[in-house]
Design an enzyme around this catalytic site. Structure first.
Site, PDB file in Angstrom:
ATOM      1  N   MET A 193      -8.822   8.614  -0.392  1.00 11.70           N
ATOM      2  CA  MET A 193      -9.734   8.783   0.535  1.00 11.70           C
ATOM      3  C   MET A 193     -10.285  10.071   0.305  1.00 11.70           C
ATOM      4  O   MET A 193      -9.281  11.231  -0.245  1.00 11.70           O
ATOM      5  CB  MET A 193      -8.885   8.781   1.885  1.00 11.70           C
ATOM      6  CG  MET A 193      -8.412   7.552   2.249  1.00 11.70           C
ATOM      7  SD  MET A 193      -7.618   7.491   3.917  1.00 11.70           S
ATOM      8  CE  MET A 193      -6.652   5.970   3.652  1.00 11.70           C
ATOM      9  N   MET A 251     -12.035   4.900  -1.071  1.00 13.85           N
ATOM     10  CA  MET A 251     -12.649   5.117   0.115  1.00 13.85           C
ATOM     11  C   MET A 251     -13.304   6.398   0.211  1.00 13.85           C
ATOM     12  O   MET A 251     -12.803   7.576   0.613  1.00 13.85           O
ATOM     13  CB  MET A 251     -11.705   4.842   1.361  1.00 13.85           C
ATOM     14  CG  MET A 251     -11.325   3.658   1.627  1.00 13.85           C
ATOM     15  SD  MET A 251      -9.666   3.475   2.688  1.00 13.85           S
ATOM     16  CE  MET A 251      -8.527   3.506   1.400  1.00 13.85           C
ATOM     17  N   GLY A 280       0.905  -2.242   3.933  1.00 16.67           N
ATOM     18  CA  GLY A 280       1.664  -0.805   3.865  1.00 16.67           C
ATOM     19  C   GLY A 280       2.937  -0.772   4.873  1.00 16.67           C
ATOM     20  O   GLY A 280       4.086  -0.886   4.399  1.00 16.67           O
ATOM     21  N   HIS A 306      -1.236  -1.112  -4.561  1.00 15.53           N
ATOM     22  CA  HIS A 306      -2.401  -0.788  -3.587  1.00 15.53           C
ATOM     23  C   HIS A 306      -2.405   0.773  -3.573  1.00 15.53           C
ATOM     24  O   HIS A 306      -1.454   1.331  -2.836  1.00 15.53           O
ATOM     25  CB  HIS A 306      -2.470  -1.547  -2.502  1.00 15.53           C
ATOM     26  CG  HIS A 306      -3.794  -1.501  -1.922  1.00 15.53           C
ATOM     27  ND1 HIS A 306      -4.963  -1.977  -2.176  1.00 15.53           N
ATOM     28  CD2 HIS A 306      -4.084  -0.568  -0.911  1.00 15.53           C
ATOM     29  CE1 HIS A 306      -5.903  -1.870  -1.402  1.00 15.53           C
ATOM     30  NE2 HIS A 306      -5.519  -0.797  -0.621  1.00 15.53           N
ATOM     31  N   GLY A 337      -9.168   4.250   6.706  1.00  9.79           N
ATOM     32  CA  GLY A 337      -8.881   5.633   6.732  1.00  9.79           C
ATOM     33  C   GLY A 337      -7.497   5.784   7.127  1.00  9.79           C
ATOM     34  O   GLY A 337      -6.804   6.778   6.864  1.00  9.79           O
ATOM     35  N   GLY A 367      -3.102   4.157   7.843  1.00 12.53           N
ATOM     36  CA  GLY A 367      -2.081   3.035   7.964  1.00 12.53           C
ATOM     37  C   GLY A 367      -1.905   2.765   9.466  1.00 12.53           C
ATOM     38  O   GLY A 367      -2.050   3.404  10.268  1.00 12.53           O
ATOM     39  N   GLY A 368      -1.108   1.475   9.398  1.00 16.50           N
ATOM     40  CA  GLY A 368      -0.399   1.546  10.864  1.00 16.50           C
ATOM     41  C   GLY A 368      -1.450   1.009  12.071  1.00 16.50           C
ATOM     42  O   GLY A 368      -1.030   1.079  13.206  1.00 16.50           O
ATOM     43  N   HIS A 383      -8.160   1.327  -4.246  1.00 15.33           N
ATOM     44  CA  HIS A 383      -9.213   1.073  -3.333  1.00 15.33           C
ATOM     45  C   HIS A 383      -9.862   2.503  -3.188  1.00 15.33           C
ATOM     46  O   HIS A 383      -9.168   3.481  -2.302  1.00 15.33           O
ATOM     47  CB  HIS A 383      -8.443   0.579  -2.185  1.00 15.33           C
ATOM     48  CG  HIS A 383      -9.106   0.458  -0.660  1.00 15.33           C
ATOM     49  ND1 HIS A 383      -8.601   0.208   0.366  1.00 15.33           N
ATOM     50  CD2 HIS A 383     -10.557   0.406  -0.642  1.00 15.33           C
ATOM     51  CE1 HIS A 383      -9.587   0.103   1.356  1.00 15.33           C
ATOM     52  NE2 HIS A 383     -10.872   0.191   0.766  1.00 15.33           N
ATOM     53  N   SER A 401       1.030  -1.094  -0.153  1.00 16.88           N
ATOM     54  CA  SER A 401       0.066   0.017   0.260  1.00 16.88           C
ATOM     55  C   SER A 401       0.752   1.183  -0.033  1.00 16.88           C
ATOM     56  O   SER A 401       1.621   1.528   0.775  1.00 16.88           O
ATOM     57  CB  SER A 401      -0.665   0.022   1.279  1.00 16.88           C
ATOM     58  OG  SER A 401      -1.268   1.173   1.274  1.00 16.88           O
ATOM     59  N   MET A 425     -11.750  -5.438   4.814  1.00 16.12           N
ATOM     60  CA  MET A 425     -11.113  -4.783   5.765  1.00 16.12           C
ATOM     61  C   MET A 425     -10.671  -5.257   6.956  1.00 16.12           C
ATOM     62  O   MET A 425     -11.687  -5.616   7.571  1.00 16.12           O
ATOM     63  CB  MET A 425     -11.657  -3.383   5.870  1.00 16.12           C
ATOM     64  CG  MET A 425     -11.823  -2.322   4.743  1.00 16.12           C
ATOM     65  SD  MET A 425     -10.274  -2.038   3.930  1.00 16.12           S
ATOM     66  CE  MET A 425      -9.566  -1.167   5.180  1.00 16.12           C
ATOM     67  N   ASP A 475      -4.619   3.905  -2.038  1.00 19.39           N
ATOM     68  CA  ASP A 475      -5.676   4.313  -1.211  1.00 19.39           C
ATOM     69  C   ASP A 475      -6.405   5.404  -1.485  1.00 19.39           C
ATOM     70  O   ASP A 475      -5.557   6.632  -1.322  1.00 19.39           O
ATOM     71  CB  ASP A 475      -5.192   4.194   0.223  1.00 19.39           C
ATOM     72  CG  ASP A 475      -4.853   2.703   0.649  1.00 19.39           C
ATOM     73  OD1 ASP A 475      -5.807   1.871   0.798  1.00 19.39           O
ATOM     74  OD2 ASP A 475      -3.739   2.153   1.074  1.00 19.39           O
ATOM     75  N   ASP A 498      -7.035  -6.375   4.101  1.00 20.84           N
ATOM     76  CA  ASP A 498      -6.345  -5.128   3.933  1.00 20.84           C
ATOM     77  C   ASP A 498      -6.391  -4.421   5.453  1.00 20.84           C
ATOM     78  O   ASP A 498      -7.374  -4.109   5.871  1.00 20.84           O
ATOM     79  CB  ASP A 498      -7.114  -3.996   3.197  1.00 20.84           C
ATOM     80  CG  ASP A 498      -6.314  -2.502   2.819  1.00 20.84           C
ATOM     81  OD1 ASP A 498      -5.254  -2.350   3.373  1.00 20.84           O
ATOM     82  OD2 ASP A 498      -6.643  -1.834   2.246  1.00 20.84           O
ATOM     83  N   GLY A 499      -5.087  -4.096   5.914  1.00 23.76           N
ATOM     84  CA  GLY A 499      -5.101  -3.725   7.326  1.00 23.76           C
ATOM     85  C   GLY A 499      -4.367  -4.362   8.119  1.00 23.76           C
ATOM     86  O   GLY A 499      -4.892  -5.617   8.733  1.00 23.76           O
TER      87      GLY A 499
HETATM   88  C1  DX5 Z   1      -6.446   1.833   5.239  1.00 26.90           C
HETATM   89  C2  DX5 Z   1      -6.014   1.513   3.963  1.00 26.90           C
HETATM   90  C3  DX5 Z   1      -4.779   0.525   4.029  1.00 26.90           C
HETATM   91  C4  DX5 Z   1      -3.495   0.744   4.777  1.00 26.90           C
HETATM   92  C5  DX5 Z   1      -2.897  -0.370   5.284  1.00 26.90           C
HETATM   93  O1  DX5 Z   1      -7.534   2.610   5.329  1.00 26.90           O
HETATM   94  O2  DX5 Z   1      -7.152   0.702   3.115  1.00 26.90           O
HETATM   95  O3  DX5 Z   1      -4.766  -0.010   2.593  1.00 26.90           O
HETATM   96  O4  DX5 Z   1      -2.682   1.538   3.904  1.00 26.90           O
HETATM   97  O5  DX5 Z   1      -1.945  -0.142   6.139  1.00 26.90           O
HETATM   98  P1  DX5 Z   1      -1.384  -1.075   6.925  1.00 26.90           P
HETATM   99  O6  DX5 Z   1      -0.791  -2.075   6.108  1.00 26.90           O
HETATM  100  O7  DX5 Z   1       0.033  -0.080   7.571  1.00 26.90           O
HETATM  101  O8  DX5 Z   1      -2.305  -1.474   8.075  1.00 26.90           O
HETATM  102 ZN    ZN Z   2      -6.541   0.067   1.144  1.00 29.12          ZN
END
Ligand code: DX5
Ligand code: ZN
Length: 221
Positions: A39, A70, A197, A35, A146, A148-149, A68, A10, A141, A37, A175-176
């Site tokens: 938003m 969102m 990510g 990937h 919203g 990462g991390g 993706h 990501s 999900m 993201d 994802d996540g």
């Molecule tokens: C969150 C995103 C993810 C995010 C995942 O809303 O859809 O793709 O980047 O990040 P990690 O792998 O750090 O959880």
């Molecule tokens: Zn994502």
């Protein structure tokens, strides 16, 4: 029904000041998909980027773009992301009241991309039932969309089996919070696309990390 395992870094976790280098780095490290993201600050309380950055990424990428969305209004923007080079285009089933979701999935496929729907952790698989035969990918999900991390939510794992029980045969992405400690359980549940990510961009040796993720997914533990 058996789809190949795909590792999808990501870009949310990359250094955006060096986007082209970051893309090259994860492609050389063995990424299968990239990937992206997207938003809108409305569907989720965060903002990222739109079609023009997607197009810039497409110019330096040699792997498929897994986009993706969102966003609250995918009907307004889907064509722009397809024009920009999305190879997989996924939006959230939680926005289905904003338009004709079935028609949008058909439109994405007609334009030659894979069509996907995503589910937030607290949205039941049942919500996808009207769309299952129009989907190439379901994005489960494993954190609330919203940021990462965040920490992996193992309670979403049964959704993968539930999708299969309902006869869905397409690809399943998670994802996540995916990393070396969680990817095995996700793979064992039946996921084949793994979005990560922090675990990839935060690794000292990205090639080693992607290899490790692939091995743990294959081992299913
Ligand atoms: C969150 C995103 C993810 C995010 C995942 O809303 O859809 O793709 O980047 O990040 P990690 O792998 O750090 O959880
Ligand atoms: Zn994502």
């Amino acid at each position: 029904m058996s789809h190949p395992h795909r590792i999808a870094p990501s870009l949310l976790a990359c250094d955006f000041a060096h986007l082209a280098d970051e893309i090259r780095s994860v492609e050389e490290a063995g990424a299968d998909w990239l990937h992206l993201d997207v938003m809108d600050g409305h569907f989720v309380p965060n903002l990222t980027f739109g079609p023009s950055i997607t197009q810039a990424i497409k110019r330096c990428a040699s792997r498929p773009l897994d986009v993706h969305l969102m966003i609250t209004d995918p009907w307004q923007y889907a064509d722009a992301f397809l024009d920009a080079g999305a190879d997989v285009l996924t939006f959230h089933v939680e926005v289905e009241d904003g338009g004709d979701a079935a028609a949008l999935l058909d439109r994405i496929r007609e334009r030659g991309a894979k069509a996907g729907l995503s589910l937030q952790p607290d949205t039941p698989v049942e919500r996808l039932a009207p769309y299952l035969d129009r989907l190439d990918l379901v994005l489960v999900m494993s954190v609330f969309a919203g940021f990462g991390g965040q920490q992996f939510m193992a309670e979403v794992l049964p959704k993968v089996g539930e999708l299969r029980d309902r006869g869905y045969r397409g690809e399943i992405s998670m994802d996540g919070g995916i990393g070396p400690a969680t990817i095995g359980r996700s793979a064992a549940a039946g996921t084949n696309v793994f979005v990560a990510g922090t675990a990839i961009f935060g690794a000292e040796d990205r090639k080693h990390r992607i290899t490790e993720l692939r091995e743990r997914a294959a081992a299913g533990a």
